[in-house]
Design a protein around this motif. Structure first.
Motif, mmCIF file in Angstrom:
data_model
loop_
_atom_site.group_PDB
_atom_site.id
_atom_site.type_symbol
_atom_site.label_atom_id
_atom_site.label_comp_id
_atom_site.label_asym_id
_atom_site.label_seq_id
_atom_site.Cartn_x
_atom_site.Cartn_y
_atom_site.Cartn_z
ATOM 1 N N LYS A 1 45.277 -6.056 -2.838
ATOM 2 C CA LYS A 1 45.241 -7.500 -3.059
ATOM 3 C C LYS A 1 45.393 -7.849 -4.533
ATOM 4 C CE LYS A 1 42.394 -8.471 1.017
ATOM 5 N NZ LYS A 1 43.395 -9.271 1.728
ATOM 6 N N TYR A 2 45.201 -6.872 -5.412
ATOM 7 C CA TYR A 2 45.359 -7.097 -6.847
ATOM 8 C C TYR A 2 46.663 -6.464 -7.317
ATOM 9 C CZ TYR A 2 40.366 -8.174 -6.725
ATOM 10 O OH TYR A 2 39.143 -8.716 -6.435
ATOM 11 N N GLU A 3 47.506 -7.272 -7.966
ATOM 12 C CA GLU A 3 48.763 -6.725 -8.467
ATOM 13 C C GLU A 3 48.526 -5.855 -9.700
ATOM 14 O OE1 GLU A 3 52.303 -9.301 -8.288
ATOM 15 O OE2 GLU A 3 50.935 -10.889 -7.670
ATOM 16 N N TYR A 4 47.520 -6.183 -10.472
ATOM 17 C CA TYR A 4 47.149 -5.353 -11.626
ATOM 18 C C TYR A 4 45.883 -4.610 -11.220
ATOM 19 C CZ TYR A 4 46.303 -4.012 -16.468
ATOM 20 O OH TYR A 4 46.112 -3.294 -17.628
ATOM 21 N N ARG A 5 46.031 -3.348 -10.815
ATOM 22 C CA ARG A 5 44.912 -2.636 -10.202
ATOM 23 C C ARG A 5 44.798 -1.211 -10.724
ATOM 24 N NH1 ARG A 5 48.746 -3.626 -6.176
ATOM 25 N NH2 ARG A 5 49.956 -1.804 -5.555
ATOM 26 N N THR A 6 43.616 -0.671 -10.581
ATOM 27 C CA THR A 6 43.330 0.691 -10.994
ATOM 28 C C THR A 6 43.716 1.669 -9.889
ATOM 29 O OG1 THR A 6 41.592 2.133 -11.869
ATOM 30 C CG2 THR A 6 40.978 0.642 -10.079
ATOM 31 N N GLU A 7 43.634 2.934 -10.211
ATOM 32 C CA GLU A 7 43.844 3.979 -9.214
ATOM 33 C C GLU A 7 42.501 4.415 -8.645
ATOM 34 O OE1 GLU A 7 46.814 4.982 -8.254
ATOM 35 O OE2 GLU A 7 47.780 3.609 -9.667
ATOM 36 N N ILE A 8 42.533 5.111 -7.525
ATOM 37 C CA ILE A 8 41.300 5.649 -6.938
ATOM 38 C C ILE A 8 41.221 7.130 -7.301
ATOM 39 C CG2 ILE A 8 39.991 6.025 -4.827
ATOM 40 C CD1 ILE A 8 41.436 3.732 -3.546
ATOM 41 N N PRO A 9 40.401 7.515 -8.278
ATOM 42 C CA PRO A 9 40.352 8.910 -8.725
ATOM 43 C C PRO A 9 39.511 9.781 -7.790
ATOM 44 C CG PRO A 9 38.844 7.589 -10.023
ATOM 45 C CD PRO A 9 39.525 6.639 -9.078
ATOM 46 N N TRP A 10 39.847 11.057 -7.754
ATOM 47 C CA TRP A 10 39.143 11.988 -6.875
ATOM 48 C C TRP A 10 37.696 12.183 -7.297
ATOM 49 C CZ3 TRP A 10 36.830 16.197 -9.012
ATOM 50 C CH2 TRP A 10 37.261 16.566 -10.288
ATOM 51 N N TRP A 11 37.443 12.056 -8.621
ATOM 52 C CA TRP A 11 36.110 12.389 -9.110
ATOM 53 C C TRP A 11 35.035 11.413 -8.613
ATOM 54 C CZ3 TRP A 11 33.841 8.551 -11.833
ATOM 55 C CH2 TRP A 11 34.653 7.644 -12.507
ATOM 56 N N ILE A 12 35.435 10.196 -8.244
ATOM 57 C CA ILE A 12 34.443 9.252 -7.713
ATOM 58 C C ILE A 12 33.904 9.760 -6.378
ATOM 59 C CG2 ILE A 12 34.233 6.976 -6.625
ATOM 60 C CD1 ILE A 12 35.699 5.786 -8.919
ATOM 61 N N PHE A 13 34.794 10.313 -5.552
ATOM 62 C CA PHE A 13 34.354 10.872 -4.274
ATOM 63 C C PHE A 13 33.481 12.099 -4.505
ATOM 64 C CE2 PHE A 13 38.301 8.609 -3.467
ATOM 65 C CZ PHE A 13 37.987 7.864 -2.348
ATOM 66 N N ALA A 14 33.901 12.936 -5.481
ATOM 67 C CA ALA A 14 33.114 14.142 -5.784
ATOM 68 C C ALA A 14 31.738 13.772 -6.328
ATOM 69 C CB ALA A 14 33.864 15.001 -6.799
ATOM 70 N N ALA A 15 31.698 12.758 -7.215
ATOM 71 C CA ALA A 15 30.420 12.341 -7.801
ATOM 72 C C ALA A 15 29.503 11.739 -6.740
ATOM 73 C CB ALA A 15 30.666 11.323 -8.917
ATOM 74 N N ALA A 16 30.078 10.912 -5.854
ATOM 75 C CA ALA A 16 29.266 10.305 -4.794
ATOM 76 C C ALA A 16 28.730 11.382 -3.843
ATOM 77 C CB ALA A 16 30.079 9.276 -4.022
#
Length: 799
Positions: free
Chosen positions: A753-768
């Motif tokens: 929904k955001y044209e200017y958006r971040t990526e979803i990094p793998w480390w967030i899943f690993a940290a969670a």
């Protein structure tokens, strides 16, 4: 008999204080979260319902197609459209209210001067808004120099004096007679900041450009707001069909945009205020659904805890059931006993939840930007609360009530009763579900914060530090530009000062009709257009990538143009040198391009920058931008600037805004959502761990003799810790395998929904995942190590 059930239930609660605290506390927290979210959702849906004709009020909005995408023209409408609807659609509309934008204006009475928010509106506005008049009547806008004010404004200006027929000064220009005082509008309405209403006729008569729009039938000049109230016999859909193509019929040159008018009902203003590229209604409704789901899940987690611990503990009461049956208890009595205990716990949790909500509401309102009160007198709230208590008590008490009460006393008392190898499977499934939901919420919160920080760290193309904005809302500020600029520079506190038609944090005007060398004849242009003084670039700190800034040394710069990088690329040029010194025509007026700047983020920080053109035009001035000198005390600099404005403009207070604070407000909605999501996600983890702690304690208690035997046979504390922890760690790992792809799927869709958006990094899943495992080990280890350290002699001693 019922009294006896309650007495026994109370004794059981007191006997197992730890389990009772976990049960009641966890369920209470879950209920409290659900109640808070429920109140927030109810407030969202109740927005604007203050107005009596809420279901018949609508805005006229415009949509069209530009470069293959549905564009949202928003609430901007042309002057002739309002006149046309009043003349040709009288049978469809009860009121057609033309309105300026709600903005800040200066109201003065004797020595009292205040900046208040209000608007110029047609005479039908008080009826459309169903203003509750404290003095005067809703007919008070029929005279050109009349004004309706709110109770708070009346008190601020006149104190205890009767405000009726008093003369107030509006923007140091107009003498206005107070013809009515209305009740302050509530916080949950679109017009909560509307503290006065002035006549639309006065606005038209006093603004040359408005008169031009009226006299010249400027259908393409979308600069106003149009509010309507349809007749009881009309429908929004039916009226929309009638007015849909009015603009296209009057603007043949704009057919390529396919502009169409729609009635947007008041019921959709707050939740469906925008459109996506596919033309589907969008807006805050996505947050309503998000929090509704979060609230349901948090309540589900708390209920799972309660049911898990209730069923786990109930297995220990098999002997109690056997003895009761042996001395004559019938099954119905046992069922009533177990249900009464379950209902008591749920009721106590509900009472505690209400206490938590009452204490938390002030902080919750501050975070959520709400004014929600506890619904003590709302029958639906209590009905829903007691219905939930009944349902939860019924579900959690059904296992011991129906299953345990069916045991044969002979088997139980002989010790041959076995709950079965699969008795714990439902509890394991529920634990997996708990942590799946909790970890998904944690990952989601992390991504939301990352998206906000990504937008915050976006290069804005100018310098916000020490930059303040002053709105030009009196004639004195328009007519004395050079005097103000000279006086500010003499203070030694100001580095630069300039004017513009839009502040650096908002793009207020878009136009087409431009031509340039090599323009594709099939390209239908639309640029942001801003009129500035020569020194605007120095004041805001433009970053040039080609050419130069405006300069008074070049007389031709009075028809000069500076464009941003997006405009250069939109025109089809790759390098600034390709367009600098070229001529761009706007209609018949030629402008010489003198420079190209880096994109300034003036709109949403989450969206691409609009192609924007800046032209020297002092007549468009609406805002003053002042760059304070760095290194000087802020209070001292502001005092010097304020002294200049008080001298030049004595009839108005000095009101200013810091650009960096205005820019930060663009993130307010997302930050509120992220903060609330973080709190709720944290509570979800807390509730899950609370349940895990209770189950680990129960498991260790069940396996006390097994642990004693293993210790006697030589098992170490670490061996026993691993034995007791392994099962729970495995359940959490399973939940991670489920939550990771689930979270990625939903978050990836949200980011689109955001044209200017971040990526979803793998480390967030690993940290969670790593965090969830650590929290699980920390929660389970206490009980596991405690059980492993028990004296085996005590563990093996017969009961």
């Amino acid at each position: 008999m019922f009294k006896n059930y309650l007495k026994i239930a109370f004794r059981n609660l007191v006997k197992s204080k730890g389990y009772s605290a976990i049960n009641i506390g966890g369920l209470a927290v879950g209920m409290a979260v659900a109640i808070l979210i429920g109140l927030w959702v109810y407030d969202e849906f109740a927005f604007n319902r203050y107005h009596a004709n809420y279901d018949r009020i609508a805005k006229v909005v415009e949509r069209g197609v530009f470069e293959g995408k549905t564009y949202d023209g928003g609430e901007h409408t042309s002057y002739p459209l309002g006149q046309y609807l009043q003349e040709h659609h009288k049978d469809d509309f009860e009121y057609v209210v033309q309105s300026s934008w709600t903005d800040e204006h200066i109201l003065a009475y004797k020595d009292n001067k205040f900046t208040k928010t209000g608007a110029y509106m047609s005479a039908g506005a008080p009826h459309l808004f169903s203003l509750q008049m404290r003095r005067g009547s809703r007919e008070g806008l029929k005279e050109r120099n009349s004004i309706l004010i709110s109770e708070s404004v009346a008190e601020a200006l006149f104190g205890k004096e009767n405000p009726m027929d008093k003369i107030v000064k509006l923007d140091n220009q107009f003498d206005m007679k107070v013809t009515g005082v209305y009740e302050d509008l509530p916080y949950n309405t679109e017009f909560r900041e509307l503290t006065f209403v002035a006549p639309w006729d006065l606005y038209v008569a006093s603004q040359n450009w408005v008169r031009d729009a009226r006299d010249k039938e400027q259908w393409n000049n979308n600069s106003w707001q149009l509010l309507t109230q349809i007749r009881p016999s009309s429908t929004f859909e039916g009226v929309t069909e009638k007015i849909r193509n009015i603009k296209m019929e009057h603007t043949p040159e704009a057919r390529f945009l396919k502009p169409q008018n729609y009635l947007l009902p008041m019921s959709k203003w707050h939740l469906y205020g925008t459109w996506d590229d596919a033309g589907q209604a969008d807006g805050r409704i996505r947050y309503v659904w998000l929090f509704s789901i979060i609230g349901a899940f948090v309540l589900l987690l708390a209920s799972i805890n309660f049911m898990n611990l209730s069923t786990a503990r109930s297995e220990k009461r098999a002997k109690e059931v056997g003895i009761r049956k042996a001395i004559g208890s019938i099954r119905g009595q046992l069922i009533n006993q177990f249900f009464s205990e379950s209902f008591m716990v749920v009721f106590l949790a509900f009472v505690l939840a209400i206490l938590i909500v009452v204490l938390a509401l002030p902080s919750f309102n501050e975070i959520a930007d709400k004014r929600i009160g506890f619904p003590w007198t709302n029958g639906y709230f209590w009905l829903a609360g007691f219905a939930f208590c009944f349902l939860t008590g019924l579900l959690s008490g059904s296992y011991p009530a129906l299953y345990l009460s069916s045991f044969q006393p002979v088997k139980v008392l002989k010790g041959t009763f076995n709950a079965g190898r699969f008795a714990a499977v439902p509890r394991k499934v529920l634990v997996v579900l708990q942590f799946t939901v909790s970890v998904t919420l944690i990952i989601g919160t992390a991504i939301v914060y990352k998206q906000i920080q990504y937008a915050k760290n976006r290069p804005v193309g100018y310098d916000r530090n020490g930059l303040i904005i002053v709105e030009m809302n009196t004639p004195e500020l328009y007519s004395q530009y050079n005097r103000i600029r000279g006086a500010l520079q003499e203070t030694g506190a100001v580095e630069e000062m300039a004017t513009s038609s839009s502040p650096s944090t908002f793009l207020g005007s878009n136009n087409g009709g431009f031509t340039w060398p090599g323009k594709d004849p099939n390209l239908h242009d639309n640029f942001g257009t801003i009129g500035v003084s020569h020194d605007f670039g120095k004041a805001v700190g433009w970053q040039f990538i080609g050419g130069r800034d405006f300069s008074r040394q070049f007389s031709t710069d009075s028809l000069g143009m500076v464009m941003n990088e997006s405009a250069m690329k939109y025109m089809g040029f790759r390098q600034p040198s390709d367009i600098v010194d070229q001529t761009v025509k706007w209609g018949d007026t030629p402008y010489k391009v003198v420079g190209v700047i880096r994109d300034m983020v003036m709109g949403s920080p989450f969206s691409p920058v609009r192609p924007t053109l800046f032209m020297v035009n002092y007549g468009w001035a609406n805002f003053i931008s002042i760059k304070l000198k760095p290194g000087l005390p802020l209070r001292q600099s502001l005092a010097k600037v304020a002294a200049v404005f008080r001298e030049v403009n004595p009839g108005a207070p000095f009101d200013y805004k810091f650009t960096d604070e205005e820019y930060a407000r663009k993130f307010a909605a997302e930050e509120r959502i992220a903060t609330l999501a973080t709190v709720f996600a944290g509570l979800a983890i807390f509730i899950s761990c609370l349940g895990l702690f209770g189950l680990a304690s129960f498991t260790a208690e069940q396996r006390t003799k097994e642990i004693g035997v293993r210790k006697v046979l030589g098992a170490s504390v670490s061996n026993l810790w691993a034995l007791l922890s392994r099962e729970f760690v495995l359940l959490v790992i399973i939940s991670l395998l489920i939550s990771t792809p689930t979270a990625w799927y939903f978050l990836n869709g949200w980011l689109q929904k955001y044209e200017y958006r971040t990526e979803i990094p793998w480390w967030i899943f690993a940290a969670a995942g790593g965090g969830a495992l650590l929290v699980t080990l920390a929660t389970v280890s206490y009980q596991a190590i405690r059980a492993a350290l028990l004296d085996p002699v005590k563990s093996l001693r017969s009961e």
